[in-house]
Design a protein around this motif. Structure first.
Motif, PDB file in Angstrom:
ATOM      1  N   GLY A   1       0.801  -1.212   0.000  1.00 54.80           N
ATOM      2  CA  GLY A   1       0.000   0.000   0.000  1.00 54.80           C
ATOM      3  C   GLY A   1       0.834   1.263   0.000  1.00 54.80           C
ATOM      4  N   ILE A   2       2.034   1.186  -0.575  1.00 58.41           N
ATOM      5  CA  ILE A   2       2.979   2.314  -0.590  1.00 58.41           C
ATOM      6  C   ILE A   2       3.054   2.864  -2.015  1.00 58.41           C
ATOM      7  N   GLU A   3       3.149   4.170  -2.129  1.00 62.03           N
ATOM      8  CA  GLU A   3       3.372   4.788  -3.432  1.00 62.03           C
ATOM      9  C   GLU A   3       4.772   4.428  -3.924  1.00 62.03           C
ATOM     10  N   ALA A   4       4.856   3.893  -5.148  1.00 64.90           N
ATOM     11  CA  ALA A   4       6.152   3.431  -5.654  1.00 64.90           C
ATOM     12  C   ALA A   4       7.154   4.566  -5.794  1.00 64.90           C
ATOM     13  N   HIS A   5       6.664   5.765  -6.135  1.00 58.22           N
ATOM     14  CA  HIS A   5       7.584   6.891  -6.352  1.00 58.22           C
ATOM     15  C   HIS A   5       8.032   7.542  -5.043  1.00 58.22           C
ATOM     16  N   THR A   6       7.559   7.030  -3.916  1.00 56.87           N
ATOM     17  CA  THR A   6       7.995   7.599  -2.640  1.00 56.87           C
ATOM     18  C   THR A   6       9.480   7.376  -2.418  1.00 56.87           C
ATOM     19  N   TYR A   7      10.007   6.280  -2.979  1.00 52.36           N
ATOM     20  CA  TYR A   7      11.407   5.909  -2.768  1.00 52.36           C
ATOM     21  C   TYR A   7      12.146   5.886  -4.097  1.00 52.36           C
ATOM     22  N   GLU A   8      13.429   6.131  -4.024  1.00 50.39           N
ATOM     23  CA  GLU A   8      14.302   6.200  -5.204  1.00 50.39           C
ATOM     24  C   GLU A   8      15.097   4.899  -5.318  1.00 50.39           C
ATOM     25  N   LEU A   9      15.017   4.280  -6.505  1.00 51.31           N
ATOM     26  CA  LEU A   9      15.747   3.039  -6.757  1.00 51.31           C
ATOM     27  C   LEU A   9      17.133   3.357  -7.301  1.00 51.31           C
ATOM     28  N   MET A  10      18.158   2.711  -6.741  1.00 51.43           N
ATOM     29  CA  MET A  10      19.536   2.894  -7.191  1.00 51.43           C
ATOM     30  C   MET A  10      20.231   1.543  -7.223  1.00 51.43           C
ATOM     31  N   VAL A  11      21.397   1.504  -7.868  1.00 49.61           N
ATOM     32  CA  VAL A  11      22.110   0.248  -8.114  1.00 49.61           C
ATOM     33  C   VAL A  11      23.554   0.409  -7.653  1.00 49.61           C
ATOM     34  N   GLU A  12      24.086  -0.665  -7.086  1.00 56.13           N
ATOM     35  CA  GLU A  12      25.497  -0.727  -6.686  1.00 56.13           C
ATOM     36  C   GLU A  12      26.206  -1.788  -7.520  1.00 56.13           C
ATOM     37  N   ASN A  13      27.334  -1.448  -8.100  1.00 50.43           N
ATOM     38  CA  ASN A  13      28.127  -2.405  -8.878  1.00 50.43           C
ATOM     39  C   ASN A  13      28.851  -3.343  -7.905  1.00 50.43           C
ATOM     40  N   SER A  14      28.314  -4.526  -7.743  1.00 47.68           N
ATOM     41  CA  SER A  14      28.875  -5.473  -6.791  1.00 47.68           C
ATOM     42  C   SER A  14      28.500  -6.881  -7.210  1.00 47.68           C
ATOM     43  N   THR A  15      29.369  -7.834  -6.871  1.00 50.32           N
ATOM     44  CA  THR A  15      29.115  -9.246  -7.146  1.00 50.32           C
ATOM     45  C   THR A  15      28.507  -9.956  -5.947  1.00 50.32           C
ATOM     46  N   ASP A  16      28.078  -9.220  -4.939  1.00 52.10           N
ATOM     47  CA  ASP A  16      27.453  -9.800  -3.751  1.00 52.10           C
ATOM     48  C   ASP A  16      25.934  -9.663  -3.848  1.00 52.10           C
ATOM     49  N   LEU A  17      25.267 -10.598  -3.253  1.00 53.99           N
ATOM     50  CA  LEU A  17      23.811 -10.532  -3.150  1.00 53.99           C
ATOM     51  C   LEU A  17      23.479  -9.668  -1.947  1.00 53.99           C
ATOM     52  N   ASN A  18      23.052  -8.446  -2.226  1.00 50.35           N
ATOM     53  CA  ASN A  18      22.814  -7.513  -1.124  1.00 50.35           C
ATOM     54  C   ASN A  18      21.880  -6.404  -1.596  1.00 50.35           C
ATOM     55  N   ALA A  19      21.316  -5.697  -0.630  1.00 52.71           N
ATOM     56  CA  ALA A  19      20.495  -4.521  -0.871  1.00 52.71           C
ATOM     57  C   ALA A  19      20.620  -3.642   0.353  1.00 52.71           C
ATOM     58  N   VAL A  20      20.174  -2.381   0.228  1.00 49.35           N
ATOM     59  CA  VAL A  20      20.355  -1.437   1.317  1.00 49.35           C
ATOM     60  C   VAL A  20      19.215  -0.431   1.290  1.00 49.35           C
TER      61      VAL A  20
ATOM     62  N   TYR B   1      24.451  -7.963  -8.856  1.00 46.71           N
ATOM     63  CA  TYR B   1      24.287  -9.411  -8.771  1.00 46.71           C
ATOM     64  C   TYR B   1      22.838  -9.760  -8.427  1.00 46.71           C
ATOM     65  N   ALA B   2      22.282  -9.107  -7.420  1.00 40.92           N
ATOM     66  CA  ALA B   2      20.899  -9.370  -7.056  1.00 40.92           C
ATOM     67  C   ALA B   2      19.939  -9.007  -8.178  1.00 40.92           C
TER      68      ALA B   2
END
Length: 459
Positions: free
Chosen positions: A251-270, A282-283
Motif C-alpha cells: 500500500g505504498i506509493e512506488a515513487h515515494t522511494y528512489e531506486l539505485m544500483v550498486e556495482n557489486s558481485t554480492d547478493l545484497n540490498a540497502v 548481482y541481485a
C-alpha cells in the motif's frame, strides 16, 4: 698590254670553284638535264613533286607509307612472318570466358604441411580467418514473480514512512552521543567564533538533521558515500515492475522511494537515508524475480519501520563526538610513542595520566560516559531486532518462502568458505562473545527460525 708567258711558270690546271656554305643549294652540273640519281640508302620523297620523273621503287628495308582510307591494302611482303599460334588457343583474361587453370601445387617438402587447396597459396594472398562464433548472451534471471496486483494497490497505507519500536530505541541509544556532540560543537563554536556567531553555528548544526529527508542531499549521499548510481535503462525495465508489485502489496506509493544500483558481485540490498533503496547488480541480474522481490520487500520494511532514517540521523548527530574521540585517541598514541623514546618511566607517567582522565570522566559524568561505552552494544542489538522486523514485513507481504531461499543461499556461501578453508588445512576464526554482541545482523539460522511460522502457514 699582255706580257708573254713566263717559261718558268707551271702549266695552268683546271680552275675549281669555292665549296658552298652549309644550307646553300649546290649548282647543277654542266649539261645536266635531270636530277641526279639518289644515293644508295637515301629516302625518296613521296609523293613526287610535279614535273619530276616517276618515283623509283623503294629499297629493301625501307618503310612502307601507311595506306589512306579507301585505298587498297598493299599485299604483305614475303619476308613478313606470320604471328605464332598459341598452343590450345590464345590465353583468356580473368573474367572473360572460362577461368584460367593454374598449374598444380608443387610437391610438399618432407615433413612439411600438406596443402589441400587446388590453387597454390601465393605470398600476397592471405587466407581470411574463420569467423568467430558470437557468444550467446547470458540468459536473464527467471521472472517467476506472481504479479497479482499488476502495480495497482488494493489499499493505501496510513503512513508511507513511520518509526516502530526498533527505530525509537535506536534514537534513544544515540542520545548520549548526541549530547557529547552538542558539547563539542558548542565549545568549538563559542570558544573560537564568539557567543553570537557560536549560537548561530549551534542552531545551524541542529537544523542540519532535516537534510536526511531532503531528496537531493540523500541522492548525493548515496552516490558519493555509498557508491550507488541510477539504474540503466535495461536495469530499470527489470527493477521497476518488481518494485511496483512489492509496493502495491504494502500500500505504498512506488515513487515515494528512489531506486539505485550498486556495482557489486554480492547478493545484497540497502535502505539508505529516507528515500533510497539500493540493490547490487548481482541481485538484479542473477536471482529470480521472486527472490529479488523478497529482498526489496525486506528493505521496504526498513523504510516503513523508520530504521533507515533514524539510523542515519543518529549517526549524523553523534559524528562530532566521534571525531573528538578519535582526535583524543590520536593524541594519546602520539604521547605514548614520544614518551617511549625517552624512558620507561615517562611512558608510565603518560599511561597514568590517561587512566586518571578516564576515571575522572566516569566519576564526574557517569551518566554520559557509561552510556557511551554501552552504546555500541545496544546499537548492535537494536540493529539485529530491526533485521528481524524487516524480515517479518517481507513475510507479511507474502515473500516468506522466497526470503528463506535467499537466506539458504547465504548459508550455502558460508558453508562453502568453511569447507574450502578446511580443505586447505586452515580453520576460520570464529567471532568471540563480545564480537557477536557487536554484530548488527543476526545469523542465518536465527532469521530462518523467525520465518518458520510463516513457512508453515504457506504464506
Amino acid at each position: 698590254m699582255s706580257y708573254p708567258p713566263d717559261p718558268a711558270a707551271p702549266e695552268p690546271g683546271p680552275v675549281y670553284a669555292d665549296p658552298p656554305y652549309p644550307g646553300t643549294p649546290a649548282p647543277p652540273y654542266p649539261g645536266a638535264t635531270s636530277t641526279p640519281p639518289p644515293y644508295p640508302g637515301a629516302t625518296v620523297p613521296s609523293p613526287p613533286y610535279p614535273g619530276s620523273a616517276a618515283p623509283s621503287p623503294p629499297y629493301p628495308g625501307a618503310s612502307v607509307p601507311p595506306a589512306y582510307p579507301g585505298a587498297a591494302a598493299p599485299p604483305p611482303y614475303p619476308e613478313t612472318p606470320a604471328p605464332p599460334s598459341y598452343p590450345g588457343g590464345a590465353p583468356q583474361y580473368p573474367g572473360v570466358g572460362a577461368a584460367p587453370s593454374y598449374p598444380a601445387a608443387p610437391p610438399a617438402y618432407p615433413g612439411g604441411p600438406q596443402l589441400t587447396a587446388t590453387t597454390p597459396p601465393y605470398i600476397s594472398q592471405q587466407t581470411p580467418p574463420a569467423p568467430t562464433p558470437a557468444t550467446p548472451p547470458e540468459a536473464p534471471a527467471p521472472d517467476d514473480l506472481d504479479y497479482r496486483h499488476a502495480g495497482s494497490r488494493i489499499h493505501v497505507a496510513a503512513h508511507q514512512r513511520g518509526a516502530d519500536a526498533t527505530a525509537i530505541g535506536q534514537l534513544a541509544v544515540q542520545v548520549p552521543g548526541f549530547l557529547v556532540s552538542l558539547a563539542v560543537v558548542a565549545a568549538f563554536a563559542v570558544g573560537i567564533l564568539g557567543t553570537a556567531i557560536g549560537w548561530l553555528v549551534i542552531l545551524a548544526w541542529l537544523a542540519s538533521g532535516a537534510l536526511v529527508f531532503h531528496r537531493p542531499t540523500e541522492l548525493a549521499f548515496a552516490r558519493h558515500v555509498m557508491k550507488l548510481r541510477a539504474p540503466l535503462a535495461e536495469e530499470r525495465a527489470r527493477l521497476e515492475p518488481i518494485w511496483r508489485e512489492v509496493t502495491a502489496r504494502a500500500g505504498i506509493e512506488a515513487h515515494t522511494y528512489e531506486l539505485m544500483v550498486e556495482n557489486s558481485t554480492d547478493l545484497n540490498a540497502v535502505a539508505a537515508a529516507g528515500h533510497v533503496v539500493g540493490v547490487t547488480t548481482y541481485a538484479l541480474n542473477e536471482i529470480p524475480s521472486s527472490n529479488l522481490a523478497a529482498v526489496l520487500a525486506h528493505e521496504l520494511g526498513h523504510h516503513t519501520g523508520g530504521h533507515a532514517w533514524t539510523g542515519l540521523l543518529g549517526y549524523w548527530y553523534s559524528l562530532p563526538g566521534r571525531i573528538a574521540w578519535a582526535f583524543m585517541r590520536g593524541i594519546a598514541r602520539i604521547a605514548i610513542r614520544v614518551a617511549s623514546v625517552f624512558s620507561l618511566a615517562a611512558t608510565g607517567m603518560v599511561y597514568l595520566f590517561i587512566g586518571m582522565f578516564v576515571i575522572g570522566g566516569f566519576v564526574a559524568a557517569w551518566y554520559i560516559t557509561v552510556p557511551l561505552v554501552v552504546a555500541p552494544y545496544l546499537l548492535a542489538y537494536v540493529g539485529r531486532q530491526g533485521e528481524l522486523r524487516a524480515d517479518r514485513q517481507a513475510a507479511d507481504l507474502g515473500f516468506a518462502p522466497q526470503l528463506a531461499q535467499v537466506l539458504y543461499h547465504f548459508q550455502a556461501q558460508e558453508d562453502a568458505v568453511k569447507a574450502q578453508a578446511a580443505a586447505q588445512g586452515r580453520q576460520l576464526k570464529e567471532p568471540g562473545g563480545l564480537a557477536r554482541l557487536l554484530t548488527t545482523h543476526p545469523d542465518n539460522h536465527t532469521r530462518l527460525q523467525a520465518l518458520e511460522p510463516y513457512l508453515q502457514l504457506g504464506r
